[in-house]
Design a protein around this motif. Structure first.
Motif, PDB file in Angstrom:
ATOM      1  N   VAL A  69       0.830  -1.202   0.000  1.00  0.00           N
ATOM      2  CA  VAL A  69       0.000   0.000   0.000  1.00  0.00           C
ATOM      3  C   VAL A  69       0.865   1.252   0.000  1.00  0.00           C
ATOM      4  CG1 VAL A  69      -1.539   1.370   1.470  1.00  0.00           C
ATOM      5  CG2 VAL A  69      -2.066  -1.020   1.018  1.00  0.00           C
ATOM      6  N   ALA A  70       2.008   1.185   0.681  1.00  0.00           N
ATOM      7  CA  ALA A  70       2.892   2.352   0.769  1.00  0.00           C
ATOM      8  C   ALA A  70       3.665   2.593  -0.520  1.00  0.00           C
ATOM      9  CB  ALA A  70       3.871   2.179   1.931  1.00  0.00           C
ATOM     10  N   VAL A  71       3.655   1.623  -1.436  1.00  0.00           N
ATOM     11  CA  VAL A  71       4.476   1.738  -2.639  1.00  0.00           C
ATOM     12  C   VAL A  71       4.003   2.879  -3.534  1.00  0.00           C
ATOM     13  CG1 VAL A  71       5.068   0.606  -4.808  1.00  0.00           C
ATOM     14  CG2 VAL A  71       5.276  -0.645  -2.662  1.00  0.00           C
ATOM     15  N   ILE A  72       2.686   2.962  -3.800  1.00  0.00           N
ATOM     16  CA  ILE A  72       2.175   3.967  -4.744  1.00  0.00           C
ATOM     17  C   ILE A  72       2.503   5.387  -4.287  1.00  0.00           C
ATOM     18  CG2 ILE A  72       0.095   4.971  -5.756  1.00  0.00           C
ATOM     19  CD1 ILE A  72      -1.069   2.231  -6.011  1.00  0.00           C
ATOM     20  N   PRO A  73       2.115   5.801  -3.073  1.00  0.00           N
ATOM     21  CA  PRO A  73       2.468   7.175  -2.675  1.00  0.00           C
ATOM     22  C   PRO A  73       3.966   7.376  -2.515  1.00  0.00           C
ATOM     23  CG  PRO A  73       1.511   5.978  -0.820  1.00  0.00           C
ATOM     24  CD  PRO A  73       1.312   5.128  -2.033  1.00  0.00           C
ATOM     25  N   LEU A  74       4.700   6.332  -2.086  1.00  0.00           N
ATOM     26  CA  LEU A  74       6.142   6.478  -1.909  1.00  0.00           C
ATOM     27  C   LEU A  74       6.841   6.695  -3.245  1.00  0.00           C
ATOM     28  CD1 LEU A  74       8.701   6.330  -0.115  1.00  0.00           C
ATOM     29  CD2 LEU A  74       8.743   3.876  -0.593  1.00  0.00           C
ATOM     30  N   VAL A  75       6.548   5.850  -4.223  1.00  0.00           N
ATOM     31  CA  VAL A  75       7.204   5.953  -5.530  1.00  0.00           C
ATOM     32  C   VAL A  75       6.872   7.287  -6.187  1.00  0.00           C
ATOM     33  CG1 VAL A  75       7.284   5.006  -7.865  1.00  0.00           C
ATOM     34  CG2 VAL A  75       7.374   3.475  -5.898  1.00  0.00           C
ATOM     35  N   PHE A  76       5.593   7.653  -6.168  1.00  0.00           N
ATOM     36  CA  PHE A  76       5.191   8.886  -6.848  1.00  0.00           C
ATOM     37  C   PHE A  76       5.841  10.107  -6.205  1.00  0.00           C
ATOM     38  CE2 PHE A  76       2.471  12.559  -7.451  1.00  0.00           C
ATOM     39  CZ  PHE A  76       2.274  12.547  -8.819  1.00  0.00           C
ATOM     40  N   THR A  77       5.660  10.265  -4.903  1.00  0.00           N
ATOM     41  CA  THR A  77       6.182  11.461  -4.237  1.00  0.00           C
ATOM     42  C   THR A  77       7.699  11.485  -4.231  1.00  0.00           C
ATOM     43  OG1 THR A  77       6.014  10.349  -2.077  1.00  0.00           O
ATOM     44  CG2 THR A  77       4.150  11.718  -2.777  1.00  0.00           C
ATOM     45  N   ALA A  78       8.335  10.321  -4.071  1.00  0.00           N
ATOM     46  CA  ALA A  78       9.802  10.287  -4.013  1.00  0.00           C
ATOM     47  C   ALA A  78      10.420  10.647  -5.356  1.00  0.00           C
ATOM     48  CB  ALA A  78      10.279   8.903  -3.560  1.00  0.00           C
ATOM     49  N   ILE A  79       9.834  10.148  -6.444  1.00  0.00           N
ATOM     50  CA  ILE A  79      10.404  10.434  -7.763  1.00  0.00           C
ATOM     51  C   ILE A  79      10.175  11.898  -8.143  1.00  0.00           C
ATOM     52  CG2 ILE A  79      10.138   9.974 -10.224  1.00  0.00           C
ATOM     53  CD1 ILE A  79       9.880   7.051  -9.574  1.00  0.00           C
ATOM     54  N   VAL A  80       8.971  12.416  -7.894  1.00  0.00           N
ATOM     55  CA  VAL A  80       8.718  13.831  -8.178  1.00  0.00           C
ATOM     56  C   VAL A  80       9.662  14.696  -7.352  1.00  0.00           C
ATOM     57  CG1 VAL A  80       7.038  15.696  -7.975  1.00  0.00           C
ATOM     58  CG2 VAL A  80       6.317  13.476  -8.856  1.00  0.00           C
ATOM     59  N   SER A  81       9.836  14.346  -6.079  1.00  0.00           N
ATOM     60  CA  SER A  81      10.734  15.119  -5.216  1.00  0.00           C
ATOM     61  C   SER A  81      12.175  15.020  -5.689  1.00  0.00           C
ATOM     62  CB  SER A  81      10.610  14.630  -3.778  1.00  0.00           C
ATOM     63  OG  SER A  81      11.449  15.357  -2.914  1.00  0.00           O
ATOM     64  N   SER A  82      12.589  13.820  -6.104  1.00  0.00           N
ATOM     65  CA  SER A  82      13.978  13.652  -6.552  1.00  0.00           C
ATOM     66  C   SER A  82      14.250  14.459  -7.815  1.00  0.00           C
ATOM     67  CB  SER A  82      14.279  12.170  -6.807  1.00  0.00           C
ATOM     68  OG  SER A  82      13.557  11.686  -7.919  1.00  0.00           O
ATOM     69  N   ILE A  83      13.281  14.501  -8.732  1.00  0.00           N
ATOM     70  CA  ILE A  83      13.457  15.298  -9.944  1.00  0.00           C
ATOM     71  C   ILE A  83      13.542  16.783  -9.589  1.00  0.00           C
ATOM     72  CG2 ILE A  83      12.330  16.028 -12.081  1.00  0.00           C
ATOM     73  CD1 ILE A  83      11.273  13.200 -12.385  1.00  0.00           C
ATOM     74  N   ALA A  84      12.711  17.210  -8.632  1.00  0.00           N
ATOM     75  CA  ALA A  84      12.750  18.607  -8.205  1.00  0.00           C
ATOM     76  C   ALA A  84      14.098  18.947  -7.576  1.00  0.00           C
ATOM     77  CB  ALA A  84      11.625  18.883  -7.214  1.00  0.00           C
ATOM     78  N   ASN A  85      14.643  18.016  -6.804  1.00  0.00           N
ATOM     79  CA  ASN A  85      15.927  18.257  -6.138  1.00  0.00           C
ATOM     80  C   ASN A  85      17.108  18.183  -7.103  1.00  0.00           C
ATOM     81  OD1 ASN A  85      14.710  18.584  -3.644  1.00  0.00           O
ATOM     82  ND2 ASN A  85      14.851  16.400  -3.148  1.00  0.00           N
ATOM     83  N   LEU A  86      16.868  17.622  -8.291  1.00  0.00           N
ATOM     84  CA  LEU A  86      17.944  17.519  -9.273  1.00  0.00           C
ATOM     85  C   LEU A  86      17.968  18.708 -10.234  1.00  0.00           C
ATOM     86  CD1 LEU A  86      17.715  13.722 -10.175  1.00  0.00           C
ATOM     87  CD2 LEU A  86      19.487  14.840  -8.849  1.00  0.00           C
ATOM     88  N   ARG A  87      17.216  19.744  -9.888  1.00  0.00           N
ATOM     89  CA  ARG A  87      17.137  20.910 -10.779  1.00  0.00           C
ATOM     90  C   ARG A  87      18.507  21.543 -11.016  1.00  0.00           C
ATOM     91  NH1 ARG A  87      12.213  24.147  -8.036  1.00  0.00           N
ATOM     92  NH2 ARG A  87      13.013  23.043  -6.214  1.00  0.00           N
ATOM     93  N   GLN A  88      19.341  21.552  -9.988  1.00  0.00           N
ATOM     94  CA  GLN A  88      20.624  22.241 -10.083  1.00  0.00           C
ATOM     95  C   GLN A  88      21.769  21.284 -10.389  1.00  0.00           C
ATOM     96  OE1 GLN A  88      20.921  24.172  -6.302  1.00  0.00           O
ATOM     97  NE2 GLN A  88      19.299  25.644  -6.749  1.00  0.00           N
ATOM     98  N   VAL A  89      21.425  20.093 -10.835  1.00  0.00           N
ATOM     99  CA  VAL A  89      22.448  19.077 -11.062  1.00  0.00           C
ATOM    100  C   VAL A  89      22.786  18.990 -12.537  1.00  0.00           C
ATOM    101  CG1 VAL A  89      23.005  16.650 -10.796  1.00  0.00           C
ATOM    102  CG2 VAL A  89      21.626  17.804  -9.103  1.00  0.00           C
ATOM    103  N   ALA A  90      24.070  19.019 -12.811  1.00  0.00           N
ATOM    104  CA  ALA A  90      24.509  18.921 -14.203  1.00  0.00           C
ATOM    105  C   ALA A  90      24.652  17.474 -14.648  1.00  0.00           C
ATOM    106  CB  ALA A  90      25.838  19.648 -14.371  1.00  0.00           C
TER     107      ALA A  90
END
Length: 483
Positions: A69-90
């Protein structure tokens, strides 16, 4: 009378008694004992399993259900957050390419080992299984189904399946495709970055939701010793070893191949990259053992991601992308070793000779088509994909279903370990691995609350010492320039 009243001393349990690792071991031992007891008890009067088997089955499936049950919200929020945090990454694109490359490299090594083991052990020539006893596989794989499966059918990548019994009763079950969920999350994350400032409220909400999901997940993970005991008890009580009489050589070949990858290949890769083998296995062990008893990479995904970040020192921004991707496409056990040995078994059983081209096709299918397993107990899908590519009879799949639960336990354990290994290797190669955390002593509870991340490095923890079972204090901004 002058006497100073001293505060009563509080009795504390020894550290080993409160250690999460110790609790897991106790759960394993208790599960074996309960399983043996349940196996010795007679079945119910109506022919169903006895009450003890039913109890551990319910508890075990409920625990895996909680994790799933925790997989769907975890995967979605974690990936969106990781992409947001990679904004300044070359080097974000480089990280993704390196991850896929190492998925392919380790799959290539695993499938070659599977082919060699199959040719040496000759499992199909050393079996007494009867072809008439073959059960029909419930699912099969194809390249076209894999490609079309990448296209999401709805926002949550949910699917419904309705089954009608002979009595006319219809039951509908829901499932989700993690690979499709990855596609959705990546698309939304990139779109949010393109929108810019207007998307900041959404990204802030997503980050808050991720923190809430991780809090709930921490509570679920703390129940792992109970879930482990129930799952291993069910395995001991239900599967037994009766089927090994006819398929003993096949089962031995599978576990030999798994052992070579797990105990030889993985340690070599770790040492080549200058890391401690002992620290890696002590860090990944909670996820490995849960994968073994649960037989589900997706069910173990939350725990795999947790240990990859907290124990192995892989940055959260990268781990939250690489581990879910690995849970769908990184299957050294199910998609490399197993189909290679099983294809050789089927060919030997039916007296068919495989050519060099056939062996090369096995390698290609294992390296490219592993995502078709979809992270569930779907090695049968991968095997049918391999057999159909080689032109071997699909009826051979049914010969192996009798020992499917037994071999699936080892396969999943190797899958999960590899899903943590590749992000660790890539993080080390890219210079973003927190080696201090990687080499830190495991203090019994690798799943300390996420508030530990909010303690600044320069700030002394309470009582003048390190927080119990929390590991080294870190800030969320670790590796800000490179991750």
């Amino acid at each position: 009378m002058s006497a100073s009243l001293s505060a009563p001393t509080r009795r504390r349990l020894p550290s080993w008694a409160t250690s999460f690792g110790t609790q897991i071991v106790i759960g394993l031992v208790a599960g074996v004992l309960i399983g043996l007891l349940a196996r010795s008890m007679p079945d119910a009067a109506d022919g169903n399993p006895n009450w003890l088997v039913g109890t551990v089955t319910t508890i075990g499936s409920s625990y895996v259900g909680l994790l799933t049950v925790a997989v769907i919200p975890l995967v979605f929020t974690a990936i969106v957050s990781s992409i947001a945090n990679l904004r300044q990454v070359a080097n974000a694109a480089r990280l993704a390419v390196q991850t896929l490359l190492w998925f392919a490299i380790t799959a290539l090594i695993a499938v070659v080992i599977g082919i060699v083991v199959g040719l040496v052990v000759q499992p199909g020539a050393n079996t007494t299984v009867d072809a008439t006893s073959a059960a029909q596989p419930k699912s099969s794989g194809s390249w076209w189904a894999f490609l079309t499966g990448l296209v999401p059918q709805n926002f949550l990548a949910l699917g419904a399946k309705t089954t009608v019994t002979d009595a006319g009763t219809a039951t509908t079950s829901l499932s989700f495709n993690v690979l499709q969920l990855l596609v959705i999350a990546v698309a939304i994350g990139i779109a949010a970055l393109k929108v810019g400032e207007k998307a900041e409220p959404f990204l802030n909400f997503n980050a808050a939701l991720l923190a809430i999901v991780q809090k709930v997940l921490w509570w679920i993970i703390r129940l792992a010793p109970i879930g482990t005991a129930a799952l291993i008890a069910k395995a001991v009580a239900t599967y037994g070893w009766d089927a090994l009489g006819q398929l003993g050589w096949f089962t031995a070949a599978i576990y030999l191949g798994l052992a070579i990858v797990f105990l030889v290949v993985y340690p070599i890769l770790i040492r080549v990259h200058g890391l401690s083998v002992r620290r890696f296995f002590s860090g990944v062990w909670p996820a490995t053992q849960l994968g073994f008893v649960s037989r589900s990479s997706i069910g173990t995904l939350p725990l795999t991601e947790r240990v990859t970040e907290r124990n192995l020192g892989v940055p959260r921004e990268y781990a939250s992308f690489a581990v879910p991707l690995g849970a769908t496409t990184k299957m050294d056990g199910c998609a490399a070793i197993y189909p290679a040995i099983a294809a050789i078994f089927v060919a030997q059983f039916y007296g068919l000779d495989l050519t060099l081209t056939d062996y090369l096709l096995i390698v290609v299918v294992a390296v490219i088509g592993s995502a078709a397993t979809a992270g569930t107990t779907g090695a049968t899908v991968m095997l049918t994909l391999t057999l159909s590519t080689l032109g071997l009879p699909l009826a051979g799949v049914g010969l192996l279903l009798a020992v499917e639960p037994i071999v699936d336990m080892g396969r999943t354990a190797v899958n999960v370990t590899g899903q943590a290994l590749v992000p660790t290797i890539v993080a080390k190669r890219e210079g973003i691995l927190d080696e201090e955390l990687y080499n830190a002593e495991r203090r019994g509870d690798p799943f300390a609350d996420d508030t530990a991340d909010q303690v600044p490095v320069t700030e002394a923890p309470p009582n003048g010492g390190a927080p119990a079972d929390a590991g080294p204090a870190r800030t969320p901004e670790r590796h800000p320039a490179t991750v």
